[in-house]
Each structure stands twice: as structure tokens, then as C-alpha cells.
Design an enzyme around this catalytic site. Structure first.
Site, short mmCIF file in Angstrom:
data_model
loop_
_atom_site.label_atom_id
_atom_site.label_comp_id
_atom_site.label_asym_id
_atom_site.label_seq_id
_atom_site.Cartn_x
_atom_site.Cartn_y
_atom_site.Cartn_z
N HIS A 77 0.82 -1.21 0.00
CA HIS A 77 0.00 0.00 0.00
C HIS A 77 0.85 1.26 0.00
O HIS A 77 1.91 1.32 0.64
CB HIS A 77 -0.99 0.00 1.18
CG HIS A 77 -0.39 0.10 2.54
ND1 HIS A 77 -0.21 1.29 3.19
CD2 HIS A 77 0.02 -0.85 3.41
CE1 HIS A 77 0.29 1.08 4.39
NE2 HIS A 77 0.44 -0.22 4.56
N GLU A 228 -5.32 1.08 2.59
CA GLU A 228 -5.00 0.02 3.55
C GLU A 228 -5.12 0.50 4.99
O GLU A 228 -5.62 -0.22 5.86
CB GLU A 228 -3.58 -0.49 3.29
CG GLU A 228 -3.24 -1.79 4.05
CD GLU A 228 -2.67 -1.55 5.45
OE1 GLU A 228 -2.50 -2.53 6.19
OE2 GLU A 228 -2.38 -0.38 5.80
N ASP A 249 4.32 -6.01 3.18
CA ASP A 249 4.12 -4.87 4.07
C ASP A 249 5.26 -4.88 5.10
O ASP A 249 6.15 -5.72 5.03
CB ASP A 249 2.74 -4.97 4.73
CG ASP A 249 2.15 -3.64 5.13
OD1 ASP A 249 2.94 -2.75 5.52
OD2 ASP A 249 0.93 -3.48 5.09
N HIS A 329 4.20 3.04 12.83
CA HIS A 329 3.23 4.14 12.97
C HIS A 329 3.81 5.33 13.73
O HIS A 329 3.08 6.21 14.17
CB HIS A 329 1.92 3.68 13.61
CG HIS A 329 1.01 3.00 12.64
ND1 HIS A 329 -0.33 2.82 12.89
CD2 HIS A 329 1.23 2.46 11.42
CE1 HIS A 329 -0.88 2.20 11.86
NE2 HIS A 329 0.05 1.97 10.96
#
Length: 352
Positions: A77, A228, A249, A329
Site C-alpha cells: 500500500h 490500507e 508490508d 506508525h
């Protein structure tokens, strides 16, 4: 190409790192994919592969291969975490709503770009409300939430009307600066390595297939998704004949896991359940045989594109691999060796 001679793969790793830098420089929070999709299609065309844009706005590509009735789909993604303008406050500062898993305590003090619906772009900074420690006695104890942080626009704005006069309104995208760096020691540091690093790896795989003049035994399709981070990127489409789909990923690095940034991570299970046992076992076998540095782990708080593909009802086998990424993240870190090992494992499975 000799898989055991890792030095011969250096030009491809160099290419992947450069492509990652290019992709990371393009703002693309979930749903705002037009620029990154256009870039991908131009690069795939330059490599000599047919690509097309889906109705949703993601990019598909056909890398060729002999058996189109037992094809494989590789999904990565290009959408990232980000935010939107939720409200313009009376003082002209912007209250945000997050896109995906963007965390307010991680967003604080970051430079941003506000993309208006007319296409104008303004710079700003995400800050705690009343952010000066010389003024705010509660600075250290204030919980960081989307109600306590805001964006200060780098324009002469002192009211809601000032912001509106510049065309800023609710629903405008707020994109966070990635701060991409590659160190001499091979570490790759940036926001949004999840998953632009693996998107670049798929471009590297395409380049390998073209330059090594390899025709894989199975047809290979690529899918670069743009939703995603909000859960439905891989839900469609799946080309006819695909029997197997993978998410390529980020691999998780953290307490309780064995993977490092220098390895390829093979996921056995995440919060959506186990991945295909036969594929996982085959990947371990190939890594052992080829001297590929790998780890098998379970990700406790992870979901992937291919799980959205399964939930959409497709009858496929599924897998998840990727380079180890630290601080997911957040401000993330990986390594060239993780890139190399992921590329080697893809090549061993698809092209040996």
C-alpha cells in the site's frame, strides 16, 4: 542471478532505496492517492510493464508469467497515516481528525502540509494548544489527544474567517512531514516506511524480472493500494486466475518478537488469524536453503491488505512478508539488509 552472491543484488537495493525516497516525498494519506498512483504508473511504464488504475484509484500491474490460471497477486500500500481538518477554531487554528492510526502524541511538533480542495497547499505545524513551556504550567501533564493538539497554519491567520479566505475548510487533508534519511550504515529512517518501503521493493522486483529477462512460472500481478490504513485497500480487485495473494508490508520489530530491521519478517499470524501454513512453511524452507536472513513472528495488533481481500470473499491462499520496521506508525526505521532479504525471498519463491 546467483542468490547466494548478495553483492550482485546491490544495484537493485540501490534502486529500491531511491524509489522509496521518491514515494515517501509524495503526500498520500489514505484516500489521497492520485499523485502517488500517477508516479507508480509512470515508473512501471518506464520499466516496461503494463499498469492500469482501478476505479478506486489504486494501481495494478502485470509482470507476466507462464501460468495465468495459478497466478499470484502481491499487494503493497502507498497510502499513509495522516489527518483531516475537522474544524477551524475561532482563532484560525485547525482541529484535526486522524486518518488511520495517526497518534496525537506522535504528531506533536511535526511540520505539516494542508492540501485544500482547490489544490492550494499551505504549511503549518502540529502543536499542543498553548505549547510554550514558559507559559503553560500544565505542559508536561496535559494528555495529548486530538482535542488538545492542533495545527497552526504558517500564514497570517487570526480568525476562522482568515482561514476560510485562504480556502481552508473542513475535510482538507493534513499531511505530515516524513523526514526521510538514509544513513551511511544502511539504515532507512522515515515516517511511512509502512508501506512505501515495500511498495518500492515490488518496483525492485519488477526491475529484476525485466533486467534479468526472467519469465516466472506463474503469472505475477502487483496491486498498489491506497486505502490500507483504513481497512479496505485490498478488498478489490483480484484478477482472474489468482489463487494466491500476499501482503508485502512492514515486518514488526518490538518486544516479544524476534525480527530485526535487517531481516525479512514472515508473519505466521496477526490479529486477523493465521496465514496460510503451507506458504509460511515454504518460505522458511527457501530462506534456510538460500541463506536469507529471516524471522517468523506473530503480530498482536496488525491487519493487512490481504485480509481485506479474504473478507471480500475471494477464495485464495494468503501470506504476509516484509522488511523489519522499528517504531511502526511512528518515526520508523528499517535497513538495506531488510530490503535485500525481502527481495531475495520474493525472488526465491517466484523466479527460481
Amino acid at each position: 542471478m546467483d542468490r547466494l552472491n548478495h553483492e550482485s543484488w546491490k544495484p537493485y537495493v540501490d534502486y529500491i532505496v531511491e524509489q522509496a525516497k521518491e514515494l515517501l516525498a509524495i503526500d498520500s494519506p489514505s484516500g489521497y492517492g492520485k499523485e502517488v498512483s500517477s508516479y507508480l504508473m509512470k515508473e512501471l511504464d518506464r520499466l516496461g510493464f503494463r499498469s492500469w488504475k482501478t476505479v478506486k484509484g489504486s494501481v495494478m500491474a502485470d509482470l507476466g508469467g507462464k501460468n495465468a490460471e495459478d497466478a499470484i497477486l502481491l499487494e503493497a500500500h502507498c497510502d499513509t497515516l495522516g489527518a483531516m481538518v475537522h474544524e477551524i477554531k475561532t482563532n484560525g487554528h485547525l482541529k484535526l481528525t486522524n486518518i488511520g492510526g495517526m497518534q496525537p502524541n506522535n504528531a506533536e511538533a511535526e511540520n505539516v502540509r494542508i492540501i485544500t480542495k482547490s489544490g492550494r497547499i499551505y504549511e503549518g505545524t502540529c502543536q499542543l494548544t498553548n505549547p510554550s513551556v514558559h507559559v503553560n504550567g500544565d505542559y508536561q501533564t496535559t494528555p495529548r489527544t486530538w482535542d488538545s493538539v492542533e495545527v497552526i497554519v504558517d500564514e497570517n491567520i487570526n480568525s476562522k474567517e482568515d482561514a476560510r479566505a485562504l480556502g481552508i475548510m473542513a475535510g482538507d487533508y493534513v499531511c505530515f512531514e516524513p523526514r526521510t534519511r538514509v544513513t551511511e550504515s544502511g539504515y532507512i529512517k522515515s515516517r511511512f516506511l509502512d508501506d512505501k518501503l515495500s511498495s518500492a521493493i515490488l518496483l525492485g522486483l519488477a526491475k529484476c524480472i525485466k533486467e534479468e529477462q526472467k519469465e516466472p512460472e506463474r503469472r505475477i500481478y502487483l496491486h498498489f493500494t491506497i486505502y490500507e490504513e483504513v481497512g479496505h485497500g485490498g478488498s478489490a480487485p483480484v484478477p482472474e486466475g489468482v489463487t494466491e495473494a500476499w501482503s508485502v508490508d512492514m515486518g514488526c520489530v518490538g518486544e516479544g518478537l524476534s525480527c530485526t530491521e535487517r531481516q525479512v519478517s514472515i508473519c505466521a499470524k496477526d490479529k486477523g488469524g493465521p496465514y496460510n501454513y503451507d506458504i509460511v512453511s515454504k518460505l522458511v524452507e527457501l530462506a534456510e536453503k538460500g541463506g536469507i536472513d529471516y524471522a517468523v513472528d506473530i503480530y498482536p495488533y496488525y491487519g493487512s491488505d490481504v485480509e481485506a481481500t479474504l473478507k471480500a470473499g475471494y477464495d485464495i491462499r494468503h501470506a504476509l512478508i516484509g522488511p523489519g520496521v522499528f517504531a511502526s506508525h511512528g518515526y520508523e526505521r528499517s535497513h538495506r539488509d531488510g530490503v535485500l532479504n525481502t527481495l531475495l525471498l520474493l525472488w526465491a519463491y517466484l523466479c527460481q
